[in-house]
Design a protein around this motif. Structure first.
Motif, PDB file in Angstrom:
ATOM      1  N   ALA A 239       0.844  -1.194   0.000  1.00 10.74           N
ATOM      2  CA  ALA A 239       0.000   0.000   0.000  1.00 10.74           C
ATOM      3  C   ALA A 239       0.879   1.242   0.000  1.00 10.74           C
ATOM      4  CB  ALA A 239      -0.914   0.005   1.231  1.00 10.74           C
ATOM      5  N   PRO A 240       0.572   2.218  -0.862  1.00 14.27           N
ATOM      6  CA  PRO A 240       1.424   3.404  -0.945  1.00 14.27           C
ATOM      7  C   PRO A 240       1.331   4.313   0.266  1.00 14.27           C
ATOM      8  CG  PRO A 240      -0.485   3.628  -2.387  1.00 14.27           C
ATOM      9  CD  PRO A 240      -0.494   2.225  -1.886  1.00 14.27           C
ATOM     10  N   GLY A 241       0.209   4.270   0.982  1.00 18.41           N
ATOM     11  CA  GLY A 241       0.046   5.144   2.136  1.00 18.41           C
ATOM     12  C   GLY A 241       1.002   4.820   3.274  1.00 18.41           C
ATOM     13  N   MET A 242       1.602   3.649   3.239  1.00 21.78           N
ATOM     14  CA  MET A 242       2.557   3.271   4.279  1.00 21.78           C
ATOM     15  C   MET A 242       3.917   3.931   4.058  1.00 21.78           C
ATOM     16  SD  MET A 242       1.534  -0.735   4.812  1.00 21.78           S
ATOM     17  CE  MET A 242       1.867  -0.751   6.579  1.00 21.78           C
ATOM     18  N   ARG A 243       4.167   4.442   2.836  1.00 25.96           N
ATOM     19  CA  ARG A 243       5.394   5.168   2.496  1.00 25.96           C
ATOM     20  C   ARG A 243       6.646   4.421   2.938  1.00 25.96           C
ATOM     21  NH1 ARG A 243       4.680   6.178  -1.003  1.00 25.96           N
ATOM     22  NH2 ARG A 243       6.357   7.682  -1.344  1.00 25.96           N
ATOM     23  N   MET A 244       6.839   3.255   2.359  1.00 28.35           N
ATOM     24  CA  MET A 244       7.979   2.441   2.759  1.00 28.35           C
ATOM     25  C   MET A 244       8.634   1.821   1.528  1.00 28.35           C
ATOM     26  SD  MET A 244       9.410   1.966   5.676  1.00 28.35           S
ATOM     27  CE  MET A 244       8.021   2.617   6.613  1.00 28.35           C
ATOM     28  N   GLY A 245       9.937   2.036   1.417  1.00 31.38           N
ATOM     29  CA  GLY A 245      10.705   1.457   0.319  1.00 31.38           C
ATOM     30  C   GLY A 245      12.096   1.107   0.804  1.00 31.38           C
ATOM     31  N   TRP A 246      12.975   0.761  -0.150  1.00 30.90           N
ATOM     32  CA  TRP A 246      14.331   0.410   0.253  1.00 30.90           C
ATOM     33  C   TRP A 246      15.329   0.717  -0.847  1.00 30.90           C
ATOM     34  CZ3 TRP A 246      10.804  -3.419  -1.113  1.00 30.90           C
ATOM     35  CH2 TRP A 246      11.185  -4.321  -2.100  1.00 30.90           C
ATOM     36  N   LEU A 247      16.585   0.703  -0.427  1.00 32.03           N
ATOM     37  CA  LEU A 247      17.724   0.984  -1.296  1.00 32.03           C
ATOM     38  C   LEU A 247      18.780  -0.076  -1.039  1.00 32.03           C
ATOM     39  CD1 LEU A 247      19.428   4.410  -1.824  1.00 32.03           C
ATOM     40  CD2 LEU A 247      20.740   2.571  -0.779  1.00 32.03           C
ATOM     41  N   VAL A 248      19.431  -0.547  -2.123  1.00 30.58           N
ATOM     42  CA  VAL A 248      20.535  -1.501  -2.008  1.00 30.58           C
ATOM     43  C   VAL A 248      21.738  -0.911  -2.739  1.00 30.58           C
ATOM     44  CG1 VAL A 248      21.357  -3.826  -2.516  1.00 30.58           C
ATOM     45  CG2 VAL A 248      18.948  -3.467  -1.933  1.00 30.58           C
ATOM     46  N   ALA A 249      22.844  -0.799  -2.048  1.00 31.52           N
ATOM     47  CA  ALA A 249      24.043  -0.200  -2.647  1.00 31.52           C
ATOM     48  C   ALA A 249      25.280  -0.740  -1.931  1.00 31.52           C
ATOM     49  CB  ALA A 249      23.983   1.320  -2.556  1.00 31.52           C
ATOM     50  N   SER A 250      26.435  -0.330  -2.405  1.00 33.99           N
ATOM     51  CA  SER A 250      27.699  -0.774  -1.803  1.00 33.99           C
ATOM     52  C   SER A 250      27.797  -0.304  -0.354  1.00 33.99           C
ATOM     53  CB  SER A 250      28.877  -0.225  -2.601  1.00 33.99           C
ATOM     54  OG  SER A 250      28.987   1.184  -2.415  1.00 33.99           O
ATOM     55  N   LYS A 251      28.609  -0.985   0.437  1.00 32.90           N
ATOM     56  CA  LYS A 251      28.775  -0.599   1.841  1.00 32.90           C
ATOM     57  C   LYS A 251      29.391   0.791   1.958  1.00 32.90           C
ATOM     58  CE  LYS A 251      29.115  -5.346   3.554  1.00 32.90           C
ATOM     59  NZ  LYS A 251      29.960  -6.374   4.220  1.00 32.90           N
ATOM     60  N   GLU A 252      30.285   1.126   1.039  1.00 30.36           N
ATOM     61  CA  GLU A 252      30.897   2.462   1.057  1.00 30.36           C
ATOM     62  C   GLU A 252      29.834   3.531   0.835  1.00 30.36           C
ATOM     63  OE1 GLU A 252      32.233   6.107  -0.719  1.00 30.36           O
ATOM     64  OE2 GLU A 252      31.353   4.491  -1.923  1.00 30.36           O
ATOM     65  N   PHE A 253      28.953   3.292  -0.122  1.00 30.20           N
ATOM     66  CA  PHE A 253      27.878   4.242  -0.385  1.00 30.20           C
ATOM     67  C   PHE A 253      26.923   4.302   0.810  1.00 30.20           C
ATOM     68  CE2 PHE A 253      23.773   5.606  -1.967  1.00 30.20           C
ATOM     69  CZ  PHE A 253      24.094   6.644  -2.839  1.00 30.20           C
ATOM     70  N   MET A 254      26.585   3.147   1.374  1.00 31.54           N
ATOM     71  CA  MET A 254      25.627   3.108   2.482  1.00 31.54           C
ATOM     72  C   MET A 254      26.148   3.837   3.707  1.00 31.54           C
ATOM     73  SD  MET A 254      23.004   1.743   1.198  1.00 31.54           S
ATOM     74  CE  MET A 254      22.051   1.767   2.707  1.00 31.54           C
ATOM     75  N   ALA A 255      27.460   3.827   3.923  1.00 35.67           N
ATOM     76  CA  ALA A 255      28.031   4.548   5.069  1.00 35.67           C
ATOM     77  C   ALA A 255      27.731   6.042   4.962  1.00 35.67           C
ATOM     78  CB  ALA A 255      29.532   4.303   5.139  1.00 35.67           C
ATOM     79  N   LYS A 256      27.868   6.595   3.769  1.00 39.42           N
ATOM     80  CA  LYS A 256      27.569   8.009   3.562  1.00 39.42           C
ATOM     81  C   LYS A 256      26.056   8.247   3.510  1.00 39.42           C
ATOM     82  CE  LYS A 256      31.907   8.959   1.124  1.00 39.42           C
ATOM     83  NZ  LYS A 256      32.478   9.792   2.202  1.00 39.42           N
ATOM     84  N   PHE A 257      25.339   7.283   2.919  1.00 42.18           N
ATOM     85  CA  PHE A 257      23.877   7.407   2.847  1.00 42.18           C
ATOM     86  C   PHE A 257      23.271   7.489   4.246  1.00 42.18           C
ATOM     87  CE2 PHE A 257      19.635   5.528   2.805  1.00 42.18           C
ATOM     88  CZ  PHE A 257      19.017   6.265   1.807  1.00 42.18           C
ATOM     89  N   THR A 258      23.832   6.732   5.195  1.00 39.06           N
ATOM     90  CA  THR A 258      23.319   6.747   6.569  1.00 39.06           C
ATOM     91  C   THR A 258      23.335   8.154   7.148  1.00 39.06           C
ATOM     92  OG1 THR A 258      24.141   4.495   6.899  1.00 39.06           O
ATOM     93  CG2 THR A 258      23.620   5.771   8.883  1.00 39.06           C
ATOM     94  N   ILE A 259      24.390   8.885   6.878  1.00 37.59           N
ATOM     95  CA  ILE A 259      24.496  10.254   7.395  1.00 37.59           C
ATOM     96  C   ILE A 259      23.458  11.158   6.754  1.00 37.59           C
ATOM     97  CG2 ILE A 259      26.013  12.270   7.589  1.00 37.59           C
ATOM     98  CD1 ILE A 259      28.382  10.268   7.519  1.00 37.59           C
ATOM     99  N   ILE A 260      23.292  11.045   5.435  1.00 39.34           N
ATOM    100  CA  ILE A 260      22.329  11.884   4.719  1.00 39.34           C
ATOM    101  C   ILE A 260      20.908  11.541   5.139  1.00 39.34           C
ATOM    102  CG2 ILE A 260      21.468  12.525   2.434  1.00 39.34           C
ATOM    103  CD1 ILE A 260      24.287  13.545   3.114  1.00 39.34           C
ATOM    104  N   LYS A 261      20.619  10.270   5.291  1.00 43.09           N
ATOM    105  CA  LYS A 261      19.297   9.832   5.739  1.00 43.09           C
ATOM    106  C   LYS A 261      19.016  10.355   7.150  1.00 43.09           C
ATOM    107  CE  LYS A 261      15.641   7.054   6.352  1.00 43.09           C
ATOM    108  NZ  LYS A 261      14.294   7.427   5.901  1.00 43.09           N
TER     109      LYS A 261
END
Length: 394
Positions: A239-261
């Motif tokens: 259901a779109p109203g739950m507003r939930m998705g995901w991202l899969v990327a390299s660990k190096e990218f995810m380390a920086k993504f964590t800060i931005i998120k």
């Protein structure tokens, strides 16, 4: 009061997405505009049961702050979903987001400086275009055909713009065209991007909703150098109203993504993550998706049949193997004139111009079939056929 807006805030208040939603909300209008899932297919009772169980099991803790990358049990479930999509990944490569729309925004925030080049399919998802523009990107569109983005044209574009920050693509049941990229094109796209040293953002919100053809591996499946950032969503399968998705990327990218998120919202809604994880634990998600695909296949086939029967013979359309959209091209007709005439007949679509990175192609528009029942589809196509007769060249 005069506000000194940032450069990323649009100077115009025109909003194609808002106009779509407004048209869809008018009870007199049959709207083939918004990409809305069928609400009668939302698993309301099973989701309610999952929510009750979550509160019984976790009580106050589920309402507390949580990890930035998401509830661990949900991330483990996503790893399983990715395995079923022929992508081997790990818990540490997965981040939970507020719908894949937030992932698009956060990835853009991480990679785009004002003036940077972003390469997209042409046409492509209009809300992604809006996001990229908001960060000051220079949009460069690459032509598509029925097999997806033209990889020979992409290679030429990358030579012209070697500094491009990333390539944005929707390989499965593309929005807006409904087209599916062939396996050969997928392999070639990954190869071309790797050779150019340009990342790929693979947006896959519709990939699970396949009702024709064979399963095709994602771009991420062919990614051997961690060059592909994969995005997906629960919006179309739950259901779109739950507003939930995901991202899969390299660990190096995810380390920086964590800060931005973390800067954006600390973490996605904790309660909803628990509920979805519980739903996935208690239910067969693929049986639920089968119900969705059966309904969408019927509605897509009905709409295509009626377009062929009632629209002028020189009208062309895509034939999707899944997803929610049909792309229509009407030679010799100005899309805006047709849109205005359709509104007079109380039927709506999305003009194609909204989906182009650069100059749009006239006489094009997107139609959504997922949110309308049989009678609405029949009546809506009748209304559109009458509007077409008014605006078609004599």
């Amino acid at each position: 009061m005069t506000f000194r807006y940032a450069n990323g805030v649009p100077t115009s208040t025109e909003n194609a997405t808002a106009d779509i939603l407004k048209a869809a909300a008018d009870p007199k209008v049959i709207s083939f505009g918004g990409g809305l899932p069928a609400p009668e297919l939302f698993p309301v009772e099973k989701m309610k049961a999952a929510a009750d169980k979550v509160f019984d099991k976790y009580g106050q803790s589920v309402l507390q702050y949580a990890e930035t990358l998401g509830y661990p049990e949900l991330r483990k479930q996503i790893v399983k979903l990715m395995h079923d999509r022929d992508v081997e990944t790990t818990f540490d490569n997965v981040g939970v987001v507020g719908g894949s729309q937030q992932a698009i925004d956060l990835v853009a925030r991480m990679l785009i400086n004002p003036g940077d080049v972003v390469i997209t399919e042409d046409p492509t998802y209009l809300a992604a275009i809006d996001v990229f523009n908001s960060y000051g990107a220079k949009m460069v569109g690459v032509e598509m055909d029925e097999d997806g983005i033209k990889t020979d044209a992409l290679a030429k574009t990358l030579k012209e713009y070697p500094e491009a920050k990333f390539i944005y693509t929707i390989p499965n049941f593309q929005n807006p065209t409904g087209r599916t990229m062939t396996v050969e094109r997928r392999k070639e796209l990954v190869k071309v991007a790797d050779e150019a040293g340009v990342p790929v953002v693979e947006d896959d919100p519709y990939g699970a909703i396949r009702y024709a053809g064979e399963f095709l591996p994602s771009l991420k499946h062919f990614d051997k150098d961690d060059n592909v950032i994969y995005l997906s969503s629960f919006s179309k399968v739950l259901a779109p109203g739950m507003r939930m998705g995901w991202l899969v990327a390299s660990k190096e990218f995810m380390a920086k993504f964590t800060i931005i998120k973390q800067n954006a919202d600390l973490h996605s809604d904790n309660l909803t993550q628990y509920i979805i994880a519980q739903f996935l634990e208690d239910n067969d998600i693929y049986a639920h998706i089968k119900k969705i695909t059966d309904v969408y296949e019927h509605r897509a086939n009905l709409m295509l049949q009626l377009i062929d029967e009632k629209f002028p013979k020189n009208v062309h359309h895509s034939t999707p193997e899944g997803g929610m959209f049909i792309w229509v091209e009407v030679p010799g007709v100005h899309t805006e004139d047709l849109f205005k005439e359709c509104i007079k007949h109380n039927v709506a679509f999305v003009p194609g111009s909204a989906f182009y990175a650069n100059a749009g192609k006239d006489g094009t528009f997107r139609m959504n079939f997922s949110n309308m029942n049989d009678e609405q589809i029949k009546e809506g196509i009748d209304r559109m056929a009458k509007a077409l007769k008014v605006v078609m060249p004599k």
